[in-house]
Design an enzyme around this catalytic site. Structure first.
Site, PDB file in Angstrom:
ATOM      1  N   TYR A 118     -66.727 -13.314  -7.336  1.00 17.93           N
ATOM      2  CA  TYR A 118     -65.961 -14.089  -8.208  1.00 17.93           C
ATOM      3  C   TYR A 118     -66.984 -13.802  -9.700  1.00 17.93           C
ATOM      4  O   TYR A 118     -66.369 -13.466 -10.727  1.00 17.93           O
ATOM      5  CB  TYR A 118     -66.049 -15.348  -7.762  1.00 17.93           C
ATOM      6  CG  TYR A 118     -65.502 -16.369  -8.814  1.00 17.93           C
ATOM      7  CD1 TYR A 118     -63.951 -16.369  -8.791  1.00 17.93           C
ATOM      8  CD2 TYR A 118     -65.904 -17.265  -9.358  1.00 17.93           C
ATOM      9  CE1 TYR A 118     -63.254 -17.407  -9.766  1.00 17.93           C
ATOM     10  CE2 TYR A 118     -65.383 -17.957 -10.434  1.00 17.93           C
ATOM     11  CZ  TYR A 118     -63.981 -18.092 -10.383  1.00 17.93           C
ATOM     12  OH  TYR A 118     -63.165 -19.015 -11.330  1.00 17.93           O
ATOM     13  N   SER A 130     -64.302 -17.835 -16.760  1.00 20.70           N
ATOM     14  CA  SER A 130     -65.250 -18.855 -16.225  1.00 20.70           C
ATOM     15  C   SER A 130     -66.663 -19.040 -16.606  1.00 20.70           C
ATOM     16  O   SER A 130     -67.092 -17.839 -17.370  1.00 20.70           O
ATOM     17  CB  SER A 130     -65.214 -18.582 -14.503  1.00 20.70           C
ATOM     18  OG  SER A 130     -66.070 -19.464 -14.081  1.00 20.70           O
TER      19      SER A 130
HETATM   20  N1  LIG Z   1     -61.069 -25.013 -11.634  1.00 19.78           N
HETATM   21  C1  LIG Z   1     -62.172 -24.482 -11.781  1.00 19.78           C
HETATM   22  O1  LIG Z   1     -63.343 -25.175 -11.487  1.00 19.78           O
HETATM   23  C2  LIG Z   1     -62.412 -23.038 -12.415  1.00 19.78           C
HETATM   24  C3  LIG Z   1     -63.548 -22.965 -13.026  1.00 19.78           C
HETATM   25  C4  LIG Z   1     -63.642 -21.697 -13.927  1.00 19.78           C
HETATM   26  C5  LIG Z   1     -62.501 -20.892 -13.990  1.00 19.78           C
HETATM   27  N2  LIG Z   1     -61.382 -20.894 -13.296  1.00 19.78           N
HETATM   28  C6  LIG Z   1     -60.425 -19.991 -13.332  1.00 19.78           C
HETATM   29  O2  LIG Z   1     -59.050 -20.935 -13.698  1.00 19.78           O
HETATM   30  C7  LIG Z   1     -58.084 -20.174 -13.752  1.00 19.78           C
HETATM   31  C8  LIG Z   1     -56.993 -21.113 -12.857  1.00 19.78           C
HETATM   32  O3  LIG Z   1     -57.357 -21.707 -11.633  1.00 19.78           O
HETATM   33  P1  LIG Z   1     -57.327 -23.074 -11.271  1.00 19.78           P
HETATM   34  O4  LIG Z   1     -58.629 -23.656 -11.301  1.00 19.78           O
HETATM   35  O5  LIG Z   1     -56.031 -23.722 -12.213  1.00 19.78           O
HETATM   36  O6  LIG Z   1     -56.799 -23.018  -9.874  1.00 19.78           O
HETATM   37  P2  LIG Z   1     -55.525 -23.158  -9.148  1.00 19.78           P
HETATM   38  O7  LIG Z   1     -55.688 -22.652  -7.614  1.00 19.78           O
HETATM   39  O8  LIG Z   1     -54.996 -24.752  -9.146  1.00 19.78           O
HETATM   40  O9  LIG Z   1     -54.416 -22.179  -9.843  1.00 19.78           O
HETATM   41  C9  LIG Z   1     -54.401 -20.950  -9.861  1.00 19.78           C
HETATM   42  C10 LIG Z   1     -52.869 -20.526  -9.808  1.00 19.78           C
HETATM   43  O10 LIG Z   1     -52.907 -19.109  -9.705  1.00 19.78           O
HETATM   44  C11 LIG Z   1     -51.688 -18.787  -9.029  1.00 19.78           C
HETATM   45  N3  LIG Z   1     -52.270 -17.412  -8.144  1.00 19.78           N
HETATM   46  C12 LIG Z   1     -53.236 -17.087  -7.524  1.00 19.78           C
HETATM   47  N4  LIG Z   1     -52.972 -15.656  -7.187  1.00 19.78           N
HETATM   48  C13 LIG Z   1     -52.080 -15.169  -8.007  1.00 19.78           C
HETATM   49  C14 LIG Z   1     -51.560 -13.762  -8.107  1.00 19.78           C
HETATM   50  N5  LIG Z   1     -51.886 -12.779  -7.366  1.00 19.78           N
HETATM   51  N6  LIG Z   1     -50.451 -13.906  -9.123  1.00 19.78           N
HETATM   52  C15 LIG Z   1     -49.967 -14.974  -9.454  1.00 19.78           C
HETATM   53  N7  LIG Z   1     -50.477 -16.169  -9.449  1.00 19.78           N
HETATM   54  C16 LIG Z   1     -51.450 -16.291  -8.538  1.00 19.78           C
HETATM   55  C17 LIG Z   1     -52.130 -19.648  -7.794  1.00 19.78           C
HETATM   56  O11 LIG Z   1     -50.770 -19.656  -6.992  1.00 19.78           O
HETATM   57  C18 LIG Z   1     -52.203 -20.985  -8.414  1.00 19.78           C
HETATM   58  O12 LIG Z   1     -50.992 -21.550  -8.836  1.00 19.78           O
HETATM   59  C19 LIG Z   1     -58.422 -19.078 -12.548  1.00 19.78           C
HETATM   60  O13 LIG Z   1     -58.621 -17.734 -13.151  1.00 19.78           O
HETATM   61  C20 LIG Z   1     -59.867 -19.469 -12.181  1.00 19.78           C
HETATM   62  O14 LIG Z   1     -60.688 -18.542 -11.559  1.00 19.78           O
HETATM   63  C21 LIG Z   1     -61.118 -22.344 -12.611  1.00 19.78           C
END
Ligand SMILES: NC(=O)c1ccc[n+]([C@@H]2O[C@H](COP(=O)([O-])OP(=O)(O)OC[C@H]3O[C@@H](n4cnc5c(N)ncnc54)[C@H](O)[C@@H]3O)[C@@H](O)[C@H]2O)c1
Length: 305
Positions: free
Chosen positions: A161, A148
């Site tokens: 985080y 991130s």
């Molecule tokens: N969306 C943003 O703004 C953003 C910014 C920076 C980083 N991220 C990172 O992107 C990645 C994906 O997140 P996203 O934004 O698509 O969110 P999201 O919540 O839409 O998707 C995350 C997925 O991970 C799954 N998950 C959660 N805990 C889990 C576990 N213990 N084992 C297996 N699966 C698990 C959830 O069920 C979900 O389907 C994450 O690592 C998040 O930290 C997101």
């Protein structure tokens, strides 16, 4: 990676957000896809959609923080498709608030999923990929870990985080350097998105009951963090599909750093200069003082917690 057709992708967090969008592109590219996620109902729906794109799909429910479950994922992948080519260690959860207000359970949950989930993916899949590279001159592999911008900055009230995502950047840079010592055709990248609309601000939906302290309620700072993150994520202009497309561009170009919002790097430069000049950390809200003022006022307001 030069080609994707008939190759295999393993994607964690595949049921939503970046993971699901990456599955959509992988399917269009003709890849076999192992879709791994902790949320069974969302995984089932997502797998049905991706199968509908004529891809070979293996849905796999797991909690990436659990070592043996990631080991089982690798076994199931190899059994069904052979050694995979693209590993996307992407599952993650969000949790904010003042850094001292996390419970021991909060720390274990966030670091367990965000850091150990990636560590297990790297630990389990990299040796398989290196063995495949030795055995097959055509083999190419690539591991992408989702960190991130929170892994390059330390915005306040983002709690564990930030810590978890800095660890993922470090793990990924180390992986890149280690692979360069022993491999020509297995590469690594780190994805550093800024705020993008996904389900990340509702991560509690998948929080296992055993990672919650009995009777625990979010503190004021945690509720504020939740509301501010929800607003920032919800108003993001870059889509999860755009980010997934950037992941595939990076695979093609063997590019290490993948950014959703390159303009946000100005803040990273300021932080790096703070470090190099031994300057105290710059106010992250200097450019948008109204946000800093709102956060300070909300945290200092009286009333019930
Ligand atoms: N969306 C943003 O703004 C953003 C910014 C920076 C980083 N991220 C990172 O992107 C990645 C994906 O997140 P996203 O934004 O698509 O969110 P999201 O919540 O839409 O998707 C995350 C997925 O991970 C799954 N998950 C959660 N805990 C889990 C576990 N213990 N084992 C297996 N699966 C698990 C959830 O069920 C979900 O389907 C994450 O690592 C998040 O930290 C997101």
């Amino acid at each position: 990676m030069k080609s994707f057709k008939n190759r295999t992708a393993v994607i964690t967090g595949a049921a939503s957000g970046f993971g699901l969008e990456t599955c959509r592109i992988a399917a269009r590219e003709g890849m076999n896809i192992v879709m791994a996620d902790v949320q069974a109902d969302a995984l089932e729906r997502a797998a049905a959609e991706i199968r509908g794109l004529a891809a070979e799909v293996l849905p796999f429910r797991l909690d990436v923080s659990q070592a043996h479950e990631v080991e089982a994922l690798a076994e199931a992948t190899v059994k069904r498709f052979g050694t995979p080519h693209f590993i996307f260690n992407n599952a993650g959860v969000g949790a904010g608030g003042l850094i001292w207000e996390h419970s021991a359970h909060d720390w274990a949950w966030v670091l367990g999923v965000n850091v150990m989930g990636v560590a297990h993916g790297v630990r389990v899949f990299t040796p398989l990929m290196l063995a495949a590279e030795k055995a097959d001159p055509q083999y190419e592999g690539h591991i992408v870990n989702t960190a991130s911008m929170a892994g390059l900055l330390n915005t306040p009230n983002m709690g564990a985080y930030n810590v978890s995502k800095h660890a993922v950047v470090s793990l990924s840079e180390t992986l890149y350097q280690d692979l360069a010592l022993v491999s020509e055709r297995v590469g690594a990248s780190v994805l550093c998105p800024y705020f993008v609309p996904t389900g990340i601000h509702q991560s509690d939906r998948n929080r296992p009951a055993e990672t919650l302290a009995p009777g625990a309620k979010p503190t004021r700072s945690q509720r504020i963090a939740q509301a501010m993150t929800g607003k920032a994520v919800g108003s993001g202009k870059v889509s999860a599909g755009d980010v997934a497309a950037k992941v595939f561009d990076a695979l093609r170009e063997r590019r290490f750093y993948i950014y959703s919002h390159p303009t946000a790097l100005a803040a990273v430069q300021t932080r790096m200069e703070d470090v190099l000049l031994s300057r105290n950390p710059t106010d992250p809200f200097a450019g948008k003082p109204e946000i800093g003022a709102e956060l300070r006022a909300a945290l200092r307001a009286g009333g019930q917690d």
